[in-house]
Design a protein around this motif. Structure first.
Motif, PDB file in Angstrom:
ATOM      1  N   SER A 225       0.829  -1.202   0.000  1.00 16.48           N
ATOM      2  CA  SER A 225       0.000   0.000   0.000  1.00 16.48           C
ATOM      3  C   SER A 225       0.865   1.255   0.000  1.00 16.48           C
ATOM      4  CB  SER A 225      -0.925   0.002   1.220  1.00 16.48           C
ATOM      5  OG  SER A 225      -1.740  -1.150   1.242  1.00 16.48           O
ATOM      6  N   LEU A 226       1.966   1.213   0.754  1.00 19.27           N
ATOM      7  CA  LEU A 226       2.888   2.345   0.788  1.00 19.27           C
ATOM      8  C   LEU A 226       3.534   2.562  -0.582  1.00 19.27           C
ATOM      9  CD1 LEU A 226       4.433   4.531   2.349  1.00 19.27           C
ATOM     10  CD2 LEU A 226       6.118   2.783   2.963  1.00 19.27           C
ATOM     11  N   ALA A 227       3.919   1.468  -1.245  1.00 15.46           N
ATOM     12  CA  ALA A 227       4.531   1.581  -2.571  1.00 15.46           C
ATOM     13  C   ALA A 227       3.553   2.189  -3.571  1.00 15.46           C
ATOM     14  CB  ALA A 227       4.991   0.204  -3.045  1.00 15.46           C
ATOM     15  N   HIS A 238      -7.844   7.805   1.911  1.00 16.48           N
ATOM     16  CA  HIS A 238      -7.322   7.617   3.274  1.00 16.48           C
ATOM     17  C   HIS A 238      -6.220   6.560   3.314  1.00 16.48           C
ATOM     18  CE1 HIS A 238     -10.775  10.021   4.373  1.00 16.48           C
ATOM     19  NE2 HIS A 238     -11.599   9.103   3.900  1.00 16.48           N
ATOM     20  N   VAL A 239      -5.381   6.521   2.278  1.00 18.18           N
ATOM     21  CA  VAL A 239      -4.370   5.477   2.182  1.00 18.18           C
ATOM     22  C   VAL A 239      -3.361   5.564   3.333  1.00 18.18           C
ATOM     23  CG1 VAL A 239      -2.881   6.866   0.672  1.00 18.18           C
ATOM     24  CG2 VAL A 239      -2.686   4.372   0.652  1.00 18.18           C
ATOM     25  N   HIS A 240      -3.054   6.770   3.805  1.00 23.72           N
ATOM     26  CA  HIS A 240      -2.070   6.907   4.885  1.00 23.72           C
ATOM     27  C   HIS A 240      -2.550   6.212   6.156  1.00 23.72           C
ATOM     28  CE1 HIS A 240       1.257   8.705   7.132  1.00 23.72           C
ATOM     29  NE2 HIS A 240       0.392   8.911   8.091  1.00 23.72           N
ATOM     30  N   TYR A 241      -3.821   6.380   6.484  1.00 18.97           N
ATOM     31  CA  TYR A 241      -4.349   5.723   7.681  1.00 18.97           C
ATOM     32  C   TYR A 241      -4.287   4.208   7.531  1.00 18.97           C
ATOM     33  CZ  TYR A 241      -6.148  10.282   9.138  1.00 18.97           C
ATOM     34  OH  TYR A 241      -6.254  11.588   9.511  1.00 18.97           O
ATOM     35  N   PHE A 242      -4.568   3.729   6.319  1.00 23.11           N
ATOM     36  CA  PHE A 242      -4.513   2.281   6.090  1.00 23.11           C
ATOM     37  C   PHE A 242      -3.089   1.766   6.198  1.00 23.11           C
ATOM     38  CE2 PHE A 242      -4.072  -1.425   3.303  1.00 23.11           C
ATOM     39  CZ  PHE A 242      -5.055  -2.252   3.830  1.00 23.11           C
ATOM     40  N   TYR A 247       0.543  -1.219   9.412  1.00 25.59           N
ATOM     41  CA  TYR A 247       1.955  -1.295   9.817  1.00 25.59           C
ATOM     42  C   TYR A 247       2.090  -1.509  11.319  1.00 25.59           C
ATOM     43  CZ  TYR A 247       6.597   0.430  11.077  1.00 25.59           C
ATOM     44  OH  TYR A 247       7.852   0.565  11.613  1.00 25.59           O
ATOM     45  N   TYR A 248       1.414  -0.694  12.106  1.00 23.22           N
ATOM     46  CA  TYR A 248       1.498  -0.844  13.560  1.00 23.22           C
ATOM     47  C   TYR A 248       0.909  -2.184  14.008  1.00 23.22           C
ATOM     48  CZ  TYR A 248       2.936   4.039  14.145  1.00 23.22           C
ATOM     49  OH  TYR A 248       3.625   5.229  14.119  1.00 23.22           O
ATOM     50  N   LEU A 249      -0.170  -2.611  13.359  1.00 24.08           N
ATOM     51  CA  LEU A 249      -0.768  -3.911  13.694  1.00 24.08           C
ATOM     52  C   LEU A 249       0.217  -5.042  13.396  1.00 24.08           C
ATOM     53  CD1 LEU A 249      -3.131  -5.749  14.500  1.00 24.08           C
ATOM     54  CD2 LEU A 249      -3.953  -5.576  12.133  1.00 24.08           C
ATOM     55  N   ALA A 250       0.879  -4.969  12.247  1.00 23.71           N
ATOM     56  CA  ALA A 250       1.840  -6.010  11.868  1.00 23.71           C
ATOM     57  C   ALA A 250       2.985  -6.106  12.876  1.00 23.71           C
ATOM     58  CB  ALA A 250       2.390  -5.725  10.475  1.00 23.71           C
ATOM     59  N   GLN A 251       3.522  -4.960  13.261  1.00 23.44           N
ATOM     60  CA  GLN A 251       4.625  -4.961  14.219  1.00 23.44           C
ATOM     61  C   GLN A 251       4.178  -5.498  15.576  1.00 23.44           C
ATOM     62  OE1 GLN A 251       7.500  -4.657  13.085  1.00 23.44           O
ATOM     63  NE2 GLN A 251       8.032  -2.661  12.235  1.00 23.44           N
ATOM     64  N   LEU A 252       2.962  -5.163  15.979  1.00 25.66           N
ATOM     65  CA  LEU A 252       2.431  -5.678  17.247  1.00 25.66           C
ATOM     66  C   LEU A 252       2.323  -7.201  17.209  1.00 25.66           C
ATOM     67  CD1 LEU A 252       1.024  -5.386  20.026  1.00 25.66           C
ATOM     68  CD2 LEU A 252      -1.124  -5.038  18.775  1.00 25.66           C
TER      69      LEU A 252
END
Length: 274
Positions: A225-227, A238-242, A247-252
């Motif tokens: 999504s970032l790419a 709202h791509v930034h929120y996604f 990202y934070y969910l994945a790291q958690l």
């Protein structure tokens, strides 16, 4: 059972559900009428949840402060990377210093990547930091704490599917990479980065651990999504929120999965041996 007892059981059960803690003694406790290990396991689950509260608070602060008009600054870079640094501190406190070359190191490199990506001119530096992060995650997934199962036909099939998805995404992104100002470097660099994410995902499948697997897959979704956003491959509302939410969910999930992987003391001891 008294109301106080019911409340305590509800709280502990809720904590267990949030962190997804699963103890190998749980099956033994379920077959034993009076097992004193289960309250200990539930207390550990609640303690883990409480140790993650600073991460949740800092993540909420980031989304509260960020706006589309936010300008790059050192303060905002610190706010963005704070949740990842706090996750690294949690994993370090639970697993010890021997994990620095694994998930803790990956989280630290991720924080460096977060810092770099605040400024567009440091995009390649950020991608390099996240590449190091994926390599360290892959190293952790190969350790004896994770690799408790041999590869099977379905794990190989899923890994092949991930490889095909990664290749198809790079093929889709390629025309947009050619339009980038620094396309001669970014085109092969993005290809190598996609391979590293797929490799990490394939190793996560091999571990057969839910949190680790989901964290790696969600990380891939976030990176893709970032790419798409960076190279203007598509317009997503709202791509930034996604991107940041996944990202934070994945790291958690990766951090919690690493803590859960250390439940087996015998395997943990093997990991610490030189």
């Amino acid at each position: 059972m008294t109301d106080k007892g019911r409340s305590r059981r509800s709280l502990v059960g809720w904590c267990s559900a949030v962190v997804g803690w699963s103890d190998p003694l749980e099956s033994l406790c379920s077959s034993t009428p009076k097992c004193h290990n289960k309250p200990i396991t539930q207390s550990i689950s609640c303690a883990l949840f409480l140790s993650l509260l600073p991460f949740f608070a800092s993540t909420g602060l980031y989304f509260y402060l960020w706006t589309p008009e936010s300008k790059p600054s050192i303060i905002f870079a610190a706010v963005k990377s704070a949740p990842i640094l706090l996750l690294a501190a949690v994993v370090l406190s639970w697993n010890g210093c021997q994990n620095v070359l694994g998930v803790v190191g990956g989280l630290l490199f991720s924080a460096v990547g977060d810092w770099c990506l605040i400024w567009s001119e440091y995009f390649l530096h950020g991608m390099g930091a996240f590449s190091a992060s994926h390599l360290l995650y892959s190293l952790a997934f190969l350790s004896s704490r994770y690799a408790t199962h041999s590869s099977s036909s379905w794990t190989r099939i899923l890994s092949l599917i991930l490889l095909l998805i990664g290749g198809a995404f790079y093929f889709y992104l390629y025309p947009f990479l050619q339009k980038a100002p620094n396309f001669k470097i970014e085109t092969p660099a993005v290809g190598a980065y996609i391979f590293l994410t797929v490799f990490m995902g394939a190793l996560a499948i091999r571990t057969r651990r839910f949190a680790t697997l989901m964290g790696s897959l969600v990380f891939m979704v976030s990176d893709m999504s970032l790419a798409v956003q960076v190279f203007n491959a598509a317009k997503i509302a709202h791509v930034h929120y996604f991107v940041m939410g996944t990202y934070y969910l994945a790291q958690l999930l990766i951090a919690v999965g690493d803590i859960r992987a250390s439940e087996n003391k015998e395997d943990f001891g093997k990991w610490k041996r030189p």
